[in-house]
Structure formats: structure tokens, C-alpha cells
Write a protein that holds these residues in place. Sequence first.
Motif: not given
Length: 406
Positions: A90-94
Motif C-alpha cells: 500500500l502507498p505510504e500515504e494510504s
Amino acid sequence: MRRGDAARRGVRPVRLAPTDVLRLGLLGLTTRRGRAVLSALGIAIGIATMIVVVGIPASSQRHLMDQLSALGTNLLRAEPVPDRTPPVLLPEESAAMAARIGPVTATSAVANTHTTVRRSDVMDRYDNGGLTVLAARPNLLDTVNGRLRTGRFLAAGTDRLPVAVLGYVAASRLGFATVDPRQPPQVNIDGHWFTVVGILDPMPLAPDLERSVLVGWGAARDVLGFDGHPTVVYAQAREDALEGVRAVLPATLNPQLPGLVQVSRPSDALAAKRATENTFSALFLGLAGVALLVGGIGVANTMVISVLERRREIGLRRALGANRAQVRTQFLTESVLLSLLGGAAGTVLGVLATVGYAGYQGWPPTVPIASVAAGVGGALLVGVVAGVYPSIRAARLTPTEALAAP
């Protein structure tokens, strides 16, 4: 003089002003005050019963709903589909991405650091007791509606410090019952000592957090070599839009491959909550209907007896020129006023009883505005319905029949 005779002689019947109608209606109540009070008491008890049977269950329901909401019924959990090669990241900024969804009210994230926690560095390094070390954001506790049993939670100011918070099960397995701020316990995570600053209460809807040791996001990066990709994103949303948020959350977190993100379904507690709301609504409607029916029968009975007792008065008014419509209006107004007085008293009594009982039980007092409006409106409706037959019966009496009554 009949209306036909008056019309033939060019005499039109006098039309009563609203104030005259009101005065006539009050006349019957003030001349028989004892009976009026008892009749109003009957309708007051009926309306008060309606408000009480709506207000007390509503207060109990609100207390139950607050308890269910505290469990996290509006919480969704999104994570990558497991056992994929290569693993889905998942993206770090999820969490920030999920927060942009309109009905979402709060988001947070945790990440598995793939490290081992032990109470002592002399224990087997591969024996972690089935516990997981998670990197956590400072707002996690608020998002999942969690509570601390003792100590404090992770904060932005301590995000890079080697401190940890234990889940309820994790604390039990590691042998910690409380946190003494003067001499806090420590746990060993992959050879690094972390100071335990808090222990969580049980969280039935988030058992994975109960079996976890939570550390700051920055500390996990600096000390444990965490790569920054969250493994679980928590999103709190409005209950009425929960299913819609669940449908768009995968595409929000992974626009290219939304099928590789799975989202938990709304909890069984939410289904129980909605079923409880429906059950209570049906109960309210049934009890309120019975209370209004009882009050209406009492008013109708009182008005019928009033017509029978006042036949001479009716005959005298007819003989002096009152037409049938005026007699009918008089008794209908009297019935409505009687019901409104009883309804107002019953509304006040019902509200006071509901607030008092809810306060005694420790529930949040809840008196639905609709029930108060229904109390006054129901009294008005009951007065009209209950007064129709007696007023028609009074209007049908001819002057000779009424004056000849014993």
C-alpha cells in the motif's frame, strides 16, 4: 325558528366569531370543573403514557447505541490481499488518501514490522508468543475507538523514541498488568529495548491490535528498519454511507489494481444496532397507538355523557335561535379544548417522568421532539374524533325534544 323559516322571513342566523366559539367551549368546562379535571386527567395520563413509553425506551436505545458505537461499528479495515508474489504494498500515504473520501471522518494506519518481541533478551529470540510488533500512528486509538487501561498512548512528540504500548492480550502474555510511571517495564524488540508506556483495554472488534505491541512510526523506521508501507488502513465513516465507502476504498488505495485490496465488511455489531433500531421503532408505534386509543375513548365517553346531561341547555339555546351548526361547533370545540388541556398536561408530565427515570438509570435523557409534537397533535386529533359523534348528536336534538327531557 328553523333556518328555513328565517330565510323565508329574510332573517339570517348570526355567525359566531372565533372568540365566541372559544368562550362557549370554555363555558362547558368551567361550569363542570370537577368532571373537566377528571376528563383532562384521563387524556393527560394517556398522552403522558405515550411520551413515557417512547422516551424511556429511546433513552435506553440511545445508551445501547452509544455502547455499540463505542465498539467501532462504523469502522472499516483495508489491507492487501495476502499471499501474493510479489507482496502487494500500500502507498505510504494510504491513510491520507482514504481521508479524502467524503463520508470518511477519521483514518489511521498500522504496519507489521516483521520483528520479534520478548520480555527478556535471554529468552529464545524466535519465541514471540504469537505477538506482532506494529508501527502505529498517534491517532490510531481515536480512530478505532480504543481505550487505555493504564498509562498513555503514543504521541507525535514521542514518535521517534523507543516507547511501546501493549495490547490487552499482549500485556497478559508478556506478564504486565499495569504500568508504573516511576519504574516502567521494558520489552526487547529485535535486540532493542523499548519502554512500555501504556496498556490498552480489550477491543472486541480489533483483535489483531489486542495481540500487538505498538511502537511509533518514526521509531519503527529508525530502530527496526521499517520500510514505511502500511499493512492495514483503518477508516471511520458515517454509518449511513458505510457500504458506499467500502465500495470505493480499494480503488482509492490502489487505483491501478483495486482487486488486490480487501476491505472488511461492516461489523455484526452494526447489523445488530440497525436491527435494534427497527425493533424499537415498531415497539414505539404500537405503544403510542394504544395510549392514544385509551385517551380518545375517555374523552368520547365524557362528551357523550355531557350531551345527555345538558339536553335542557341545548334545547334552550335552540329555542333562542342557535342553529345546528352552532351547537355542533360548541360541543366539538369543548371536546378539542378538553383534549388539548389534557394533552399539554400529559406532555409536561411525560417529559418530566422520562428525564427523571433516565437520570436515575444513568442513561442520556432522550425525549424525541416528534413524540412531544405527537402528544399535542395527538390530543388535538383525539379531541376532534372523540367530539364528532357527541356534537352531531347534540345538534340533532330539536328544541321540543331537548326541553322535554327529564
